[in-house]
Design a protein around this motif. Structure first.
Motif, PDB file in Angstrom:
ATOM      1  N   ALA A 161      47.314  37.201  42.983  1.00  0.00           N
ATOM      2  CA  ALA A 161      46.212  36.561  43.714  1.00  0.00           C
ATOM      3  C   ALA A 161      45.318  37.607  44.373  1.00  0.00           C
ATOM      4  O   ALA A 161      44.085  37.489  44.365  1.00  0.00           O
ATOM      5  N   VAL A 162      45.933  38.661  44.946  1.00  0.00           N
ATOM      6  CA  VAL A 162      45.141  39.734  45.550  1.00  0.00           C
ATOM      7  C   VAL A 162      44.280  40.405  44.489  1.00  0.00           C
ATOM      8  O   VAL A 162      43.096  40.694  44.718  1.00  0.00           O
ATOM      9  N   ALA A 163      44.849  40.647  43.310  1.00  0.00           N
ATOM     10  CA  ALA A 163      44.093  41.283  42.232  1.00  0.00           C
ATOM     11  C   ALA A 163      42.884  40.435  41.846  1.00  0.00           C
ATOM     12  O   ALA A 163      41.787  40.966  41.624  1.00  0.00           O
ATOM     13  N   GLN A 164      43.063  39.130  41.778  1.00  0.00           N
ATOM     14  CA  GLN A 164      41.943  38.252  41.441  1.00  0.00           C
ATOM     15  C   GLN A 164      40.848  38.317  42.507  1.00  0.00           C
ATOM     16  O   GLN A 164      39.653  38.329  42.203  1.00  0.00           O
ATOM     17  N   GLN A 165      41.267  38.380  43.767  1.00  0.00           N
ATOM     18  CA  GLN A 165      40.293  38.479  44.855  1.00  0.00           C
ATOM     19  C   GLN A 165      39.525  39.799  44.781  1.00  0.00           C
ATOM     20  O   GLN A 165      38.303  39.841  44.997  1.00  0.00           O
ATOM     21  N   VAL A 166      40.241  40.883  44.480  1.00  0.00           N
ATOM     22  CA  VAL A 166      39.602  42.192  44.378  1.00  0.00           C
ATOM     23  C   VAL A 166      38.637  42.228  43.206  1.00  0.00           C
ATOM     24  O   VAL A 166      37.498  42.708  43.329  1.00  0.00           O
ATOM     25  N   LEU A 167      39.056  41.704  42.065  1.00  0.00           N
ATOM     26  CA  LEU A 167      38.260  41.837  40.845  1.00  0.00           C
ATOM     27  C   LEU A 167      37.083  40.866  40.784  1.00  0.00           C
ATOM     28  O   LEU A 167      36.138  41.092  40.032  1.00  0.00           O
ATOM     29  N   HIS A 168      37.147  39.784  41.568  1.00  0.00           N
ATOM     30  CA  HIS A 168      36.042  38.828  41.529  1.00  0.00           C
ATOM     31  C   HIS A 168      35.107  38.963  42.729  1.00  0.00           C
ATOM     32  O   HIS A 168      33.989  38.459  42.691  1.00  0.00           O
ATOM     33  N   GLY A 169      35.555  39.654  43.773  1.00  0.00           N
ATOM     34  CA  GLY A 169      34.664  40.095  44.836  1.00  0.00           C
ATOM     35  C   GLY A 169      33.733  39.042  45.411  1.00  0.00           C
ATOM     36  O   GLY A 169      32.534  39.279  45.525  1.00  0.00           O
ATOM     37  N   ARG A 170      34.272  37.892  45.780  1.00  0.00           N
ATOM     38  CA  ARG A 170      33.393  36.822  46.279  1.00  0.00           C
ATOM     39  C   ARG A 170      32.738  37.173  47.607  1.00  0.00           C
ATOM     40  O   ARG A 170      31.722  36.583  47.971  1.00  0.00           O
ATOM     41  N   ASN A 171      33.321  38.107  48.350  1.00  0.00           N
ATOM     42  CA  ASN A 171      32.725  38.503  49.628  1.00  0.00           C
ATOM     43  C   ASN A 171      31.836  39.733  49.504  1.00  0.00           C
ATOM     44  O   ASN A 171      31.390  40.282  50.510  1.00  0.00           O
ATOM     45  N   LEU A 172      31.550  40.147  48.273  1.00  0.00           N
ATOM     46  CA  LEU A 172      30.707  41.324  48.069  1.00  0.00           C
ATOM     47  C   LEU A 172      29.231  40.939  48.107  1.00  0.00           C
ATOM     48  O   LEU A 172      28.882  39.784  47.844  1.00  0.00           O
ATOM     49  N   PRO A 173      28.355  41.912  48.388  1.00  0.00           N
ATOM     50  CA  PRO A 173      26.913  41.636  48.302  1.00  0.00           C
ATOM     51  C   PRO A 173      26.540  41.214  46.879  1.00  0.00           C
ATOM     52  O   PRO A 173      27.209  41.583  45.906  1.00  0.00           O
ATOM     53  N   LEU A 174      25.441  40.479  46.778  1.00  0.00           N
ATOM     54  CA  LEU A 174      25.028  39.937  45.484  1.00  0.00           C
ATOM     55  C   LEU A 174      24.834  41.036  44.446  1.00  0.00           C
ATOM     56  O   LEU A 174      25.250  40.895  43.286  1.00  0.00           O
ATOM     57  N   TRP A 175      24.207  42.157  44.847  1.00  0.00           N
ATOM     58  CA  TRP A 175      23.938  43.228  43.875  1.00  0.00           C
ATOM     59  C   TRP A 175      25.224  43.787  43.305  1.00  0.00           C
ATOM     60  O   TRP A 175      25.287  44.162  42.121  1.00  0.00           O
TER      61      TRP A 175
END
Length: 279
Positions: free
Chosen positions: A187-201
């Motif tokens: 689950a952590v890996a999915q969160q890291v790789l999909h980056g939903r909290n990252l800036p749009l760019w």
């Protein structure tokens, strides 16, 4: 393939850690390093229980890169500053397995710090060689020896870092079969790789990041993490690496080293501000 550093051709010159760590392309191996780290049962448990990967993945990336850049390129004061930051982050991360059937975790455990440093080294070299071609033996030996400084700053006793590349290969080969992906670390890996909290760019380039991470991972871990892979994805990964190998080495040095320069500048401003606040 010619190797270049700062726009100069380096064929025939023995390279060191200072020549490769500044390359921004090594960030493409960051996902690989993170997944290798959390696949270690004890590290994975500490991350699942205590980490802020999901809450602030960009902050975590900045912290890791700042640590690496300061350790390799920084002054003694800058190295001390990142070491204190690492120690503050690790201080609360101590836990015993509540059921007694899982690994205890202590962020200051030298064996776990060795694994973290080992993943940073192996991922950097794997990514670098994927873009610039194989290192010659002298450069590979020198870079390996000099990379031990990352472990030292992480409080790995100098004698614990494998003595040479052969010893490291044996350590790596012995450790990989002990790695285990759990539902929590998956689950952590999915969160890291999909980056939903990252800036749009940054989210816009995450598909390439996921492709690079999956392609660079050892195959058994790619399967355990449930990362999709097939012949089509393999072809896309191969094309990505070929294109990067053609284009990236010819970019100007100031652009290829931009993340290092920006993060070291930010660290230096922080140190100056802290001194001013104390005076």
């Amino acid at each position: 393939m010619d190797r270049t550093t700062g726009g100069r051709c380096d064929v025939g010159r023995t390279l060191g850690v200072h020549d490769i760590v500044a390359e921004a392309v090594l960030v493409a191996g960051g996902g690989r390093a993170i997944l290798l780290q959390i696949a270690h049962p004890a590290v994975g448990r500490g991350v699942v229980d205590h980490s802020d990967f999901a809450a602030d993945p960009l902050g975590r990336l900045r912290s890791t890169l700042t640590f690496v850049y300061a350790t390799v390129y920084g002054s003694p004061d800058e190295v001390a500053a990142v070491q204190r930051a690492v120690n503050r982050a690790h201080a609360p991360v101590r836990a015993a397995s509540p059921s007694g059937d899982g690994p205890a975790y202590n962020a200051f455990d030298p064996q776990l710090q060795l694994w973290v440093a080992a993943t940073l080294y192996d991922s950097a070299v794997t990514t670098y060689e994927g873009v610039f071609g194989p290192l010659d033996s002298e450069s590979a030996d020198r870079i390996y020896s000099e990379y031990s400084v990352l472990g030292t700053v992480l409080q790995v006793p100098p004698g614990l870092w494998p003595a040479d590349r052969g010893a490291f290969a044996a350590y790596w080969a012995a450790t990989l079969p002990t790695l285990k992906v759990t539902p929590g670390t998956r689950a952590v890996a999915q969160q890291v790789l999909h980056g939903r909290n990252l800036p749009l760019w940054l989210r816009s380039v995450m598909p390439l990041g996921r492709l690079a991470t999956a392609g660079l991972l050892p195959v058994p871990l790619r399967v355990e993490f449930g990362l999709p892979w097939n012949r089509r994805r393999q072809r896309r990964f191969d094309r990505l690496m070929r294109l990067t190998a053609v284009v990236y080495p010819h970019l100007p040095g100031w652009l290829r080293h931009r993340p290092r320069d920006l993060l070291l500048r930010r660290l230096r401003r922080s140190i100056t501000a802290s001194r001013s606040a104390r005076s």
